[in-house]
Design a protein around this motif. Sequence first.
Motif, PDB file in Angstrom:
ATOM      1  N   PHE A 161      27.440-116.320 -32.442  1.00 31.48           N
ATOM      2  CA  PHE A 161      27.624-117.456 -31.542  1.00 31.48           C
ATOM      3  C   PHE A 161      28.614-118.485 -32.087  1.00 31.48           C
ATOM      4  O   PHE A 161      29.190-119.253 -31.324  1.00 31.48           O
ATOM      5  N   GLN A 162      28.830-118.496 -33.399  1.00 30.52           N
ATOM      6  CA  GLN A 162      29.630-119.556 -34.005  1.00 30.52           C
ATOM      7  C   GLN A 162      31.068-119.149 -34.299  1.00 30.52           C
ATOM      8  O   GLN A 162      31.873-119.988 -34.689  1.00 30.52           O
ATOM      9  N   SER A 163      31.401-117.878 -34.151  1.00 26.89           N
ATOM     10  CA  SER A 163      32.769-117.430 -34.416  1.00 26.89           C
ATOM     11  C   SER A 163      33.429-116.993 -33.117  1.00 26.89           C
ATOM     12  O   SER A 163      32.759-116.572 -32.162  1.00 26.89           O
ATOM     13  N   ALA A 164      34.759-117.088 -33.083  1.00 24.43           N
ATOM     14  CA  ALA A 164      35.503-116.640 -31.906  1.00 24.43           C
ATOM     15  C   ALA A 164      35.294-115.151 -31.676  1.00 24.43           C
ATOM     16  O   ALA A 164      35.175-114.699 -30.531  1.00 24.43           O
ATOM     17  N   TYR A 165      35.229-114.388 -32.757  1.00 20.60           N
ATOM     18  CA  TYR A 165      35.018-112.947 -32.637  1.00 20.60           C
ATOM     19  C   TYR A 165      33.658-112.654 -32.005  1.00 20.60           C
ATOM     20  O   TYR A 165      33.537-111.825 -31.101  1.00 20.60           O
ATOM     21  N   GLY A 166      32.618-113.349 -32.478  1.00 21.15           N
ATOM     22  CA  GLY A 166      31.280-113.113 -31.958  1.00 21.15           C
ATOM     23  C   GLY A 166      31.154-113.493 -30.492  1.00 21.15           C
ATOM     24  O   GLY A 166      30.558-112.762 -29.691  1.00 21.15           O
ATOM     25  N   ARG A 167      31.711-114.642 -30.120  1.00 20.05           N
ATOM     26  CA  ARG A 167      31.623-115.075 -28.720  1.00 20.05           C
ATOM     27  C   ARG A 167      32.400-114.133 -27.804  1.00 20.05           C
ATOM     28  O   ARG A 167      31.958-113.823 -26.691  1.00 20.05           O
ATOM     29  N   THR A 168      33.546-113.666 -28.289  1.00 22.64           N
ATOM     30  CA  THR A 168      34.321-112.717 -27.490  1.00 22.64           C
ATOM     31  C   THR A 168      33.566-111.401 -27.353  1.00 22.64           C
ATOM     32  O   THR A 168      33.602-110.757 -26.300  1.00 22.64           O
ATOM     33  N   PHE A 169      32.870-111.013 -28.408  1.00 22.41           N
ATOM     34  CA  PHE A 169      32.052-109.798 -28.350  1.00 22.41           C
ATOM     35  C   PHE A 169      30.968-109.928 -27.283  1.00 22.41           C
ATOM     36  O   PHE A 169      30.694-108.978 -26.541  1.00 22.41           O
ATOM     37  N   VAL A 185      43.278-110.292 -26.206  1.00 25.56           N
ATOM     38  CA  VAL A 185      42.957-111.337 -27.174  1.00 25.56           C
ATOM     39  C   VAL A 185      42.006-110.798 -28.241  1.00 25.56           C
ATOM     40  O   VAL A 185      42.192-111.019 -29.438  1.00 25.56           O
ATOM     41  N   PHE A 186      40.997-110.054 -27.804  1.00 23.93           N
ATOM     42  CA  PHE A 186      39.927-109.598 -28.695  1.00 23.93           C
ATOM     43  C   PHE A 186      40.450-108.738 -29.838  1.00 23.93           C
ATOM     44  O   PHE A 186      40.018-108.877 -30.982  1.00 23.93           O
ATOM     45  N   THR A 187      41.392-107.831 -29.534  1.00 26.56           N
ATOM     46  CA  THR A 187      41.868-106.923 -30.575  1.00 26.56           C
ATOM     47  C   THR A 187      42.701-107.627 -31.632  1.00 26.56           C
ATOM     48  O   THR A 187      43.044-107.019 -32.647  1.00 26.56           O
ATOM     49  N   ASN A 188      43.048-108.889 -31.400  1.00 29.54           N
ATOM     50  CA  ASN A 188      43.833-109.629 -32.382  1.00 29.54           C
ATOM     51  C   ASN A 188      43.054-110.772 -33.019  1.00 29.54           C
ATOM     52  O   ASN A 188      43.627-111.572 -33.748  1.00 29.54           O
ATOM     53  N   ILE A 189      41.761-110.857 -32.718  1.00 31.28           N
ATOM     54  CA  ILE A 189      40.919-111.856 -33.372  1.00 31.28           C
ATOM     55  C   ILE A 189      40.282-111.218 -34.593  1.00 31.28           C
ATOM     56  O   ILE A 189      39.513-110.266 -34.464  1.00 31.28           O
ATOM     57  N   PRO A 190      40.604-111.694 -35.796  1.00 30.25           N
ATOM     58  CA  PRO A 190      39.948-111.114 -36.971  1.00 30.25           C
ATOM     59  C   PRO A 190      38.470-111.451 -36.964  1.00 30.25           C
ATOM     60  O   PRO A 190      38.063-112.506 -36.484  1.00 30.25           O
ATOM     61  N   SER A 191      37.676-110.539 -37.453  1.00 33.26           N
ATOM     62  CA  SER A 191      36.252-110.819 -37.543  1.00 33.26           C
ATOM     63  C   SER A 191      36.026-111.931 -38.555  1.00 33.26           C
ATOM     64  O   SER A 191      36.869-112.190 -39.407  1.00 33.26           O
ATOM     65  N   PRO A 192      34.902-112.625 -38.456  1.00 35.45           N
ATOM     66  CA  PRO A 192      34.671-113.771 -39.341  1.00 35.45           C
ATOM     67  C   PRO A 192      34.618-113.349 -40.795  1.00 35.45           C
ATOM     68  O   PRO A 192      34.211-112.229 -41.115  1.00 35.45           O
ATOM     69  N   PRO A 193      35.047-114.239 -41.692  1.00 34.68           N
ATOM     70  CA  PRO A 193      34.969-113.913 -43.118  1.00 34.68           C
ATOM     71  C   PRO A 193      33.523-113.772 -43.550  1.00 34.68           C
ATOM     72  O   PRO A 193      32.607-114.229 -42.855  1.00 34.68           O
ATOM     73  N   PRO A 194      33.296-113.129 -44.672  1.00 35.77           N
ATOM     74  CA  PRO A 194      31.918-112.988 -45.149  1.00 35.77           C
ATOM     75  C   PRO A 194      31.249-114.349 -45.291  1.00 35.77           C
ATOM     76  O   PRO A 194      31.894-115.330 -45.671  1.00 35.77           O
ATOM     77  N   PRO A 195      29.962-114.446 -44.950  1.00 34.61           N
ATOM     78  CA  PRO A 195      29.281-115.733 -45.084  1.00 34.61           C
ATOM     79  C   PRO A 195      29.276-116.202 -46.531  1.00 34.61           C
ATOM     80  O   PRO A 195      29.309-115.400 -47.463  1.00 34.61           O
ATOM     81  N   ALA A 196      29.276-117.509 -46.696  1.00 41.25           N
ATOM     82  CA  ALA A 196      29.279-118.074 -48.044  1.00 41.25           C
ATOM     83  C   ALA A 196      28.059-117.572 -48.814  1.00 41.25           C
ATOM     84  O   ALA A 196      26.938-117.585 -48.296  1.00 41.25           O
TER      85      ALA A 196
END
Length: 544
Positions: free
Chosen positions: A365-373, A422-433
């Motif tokens: 819900f918090q990343s562009a990749y997740g919301r686009t998914f 758009v989706f295929t060019n959004i990198p997935s979120p970086p690993p969580p801290a």
Amino acid sequence: MFKNSKWLLLLMVMFAFFIPKEAFAHAYVVSSNPAANEELDQQPPSVSITFSEGIESGFHAIKVLNAKGDRVDKGDTVIKDQKIMEAALKKNLPKGIYTIQWNAVSADGHSVSGMIPFSIGKAAGGFDQLEQGHTDESIDVASTIDKAFLYTSFSLFLGTILFGLLWFKTAISPVLAKRMKRLLTVSLIMMGGALVFQLPIQTKSAADVSFWGAFQSSLLQETIASTSGGSLWMMLMASFVLLTIWTIVAVRKGDFSSFRVWLFPLLLFTVLLWLKAQIGHPAATDNKILTTSLDFIHLVSASIWVGGLTAIVLLLMKKLPNEDQPLMRSTLAAFHPWALLSVGLIVFSGFVNAIFILQSFDTLFQSAYGRTFLIKLGLFIIMGLLGLMHYLMLKWEKKQKRSISLRAEWMIGIAILLLTAVFTNIPSPPPPAPEPFFGANQVEHRDIVSLSITPNAPGKNSFEVAFTKKNGETITDIQSVTAKIHKVALFGDETPSEFQLKRLKNGHFSAENLLLNEKGTWKIEIHALTGSFKNIDTTFIRRN
């Protein structure tokens, strides 16, 4: 047949949606030595950067610059253990601020770059705010178009063959055979063109040049010789040539319902899909066998579902001789179980891969990749329902309503095409801290041994072990503490590394800069010896 060209475009739209697997995460910087903004007491012999995934052996470099912009490294960047890039420094560097400028190609073929400042001695005036890592997130139009053509050709090819072998339950008329030959011809032309252009598209991304600049022979040769994508491209082209030859042989035999005739084309096509699944992020994960297998399943399932639907539409919905007209229902009935199985596998493989990509529920819900998914998932459900409605209407021969459902499916397909671009060019979120690890085990006499690992991430970590009695008092007569660390593997644990911890104070021992070289499950065995020669042994399991 080609008057229904909108179906070909719809097919391309659907495949652009169903198979965005090469849009996995780019490589992220996990750690660097020196770290960003680190102030060193003395010059290190080299600088190194550790990435979250493997990087290619081509198109990489580290440059270390002083405050004047002069280069102070030896120009011999090397890659170690696939994830570490290292460059040696010149000797006797003066105190001052330095900048590591780096670029590399991540496993998904995308160029990544960044800058890492550090200083020898105090950083007078502080550090500039520089990007530790950067990826180009602009939409790659050429890559999007190429993928649409490639996956469309996959579906046309497999759907047409399976139509004759599995779903059409009677002898194929000359008119139908002619249409099938045309579909196979179109699919091979599209497939060949898309595969040929994949090499310059890979080169464009890896070398960070324009599309036309990627046609330089030196860059193309480096892509082939120094990247896994380049070598796989060579194997893909070889497989395609063999596939084309065997398909021509099978078509000339004229029997579209014989497994014996189409066995070799199907085997070669399977090899081609498997090779395609080896390109991109799935092949660079710690679970390579699983992720590439899921990618392969995704490709095959989507080819069966979308290709079968397209073959039925293009081959049977157009007016046919009278002897073929009553076969629409029987063909759909034969196709329906395959479609259901394919949809199930698409959903399964998509969700499992999403788990590997998103890594945590929050990023959904918090990343562009997740919301686009999530948007993509919603459109997938709508399209699936429309497909089911379309199937039922075809079965009941409600032509007018069927036309309405097709228009709705078409509009959803256009929306998916725009979203996928758009989706295929959004990198997935970086690993969580990373969060520090803490564990506490009860041992003999209900005493407690606790272990903390900071920062609990790939790279250098600090270990601290504490010994307390059941009443909370510190155990003071611990004389020595050793630890064994080994990664838990699928087929047995790896060879352990053993080290001695130093005493911090009574009952507290630590070790600095211990290397955990990758994510996964690690077993840490603690062995302590008391002043009365009593052994204290316990084991911790650390996962991330």
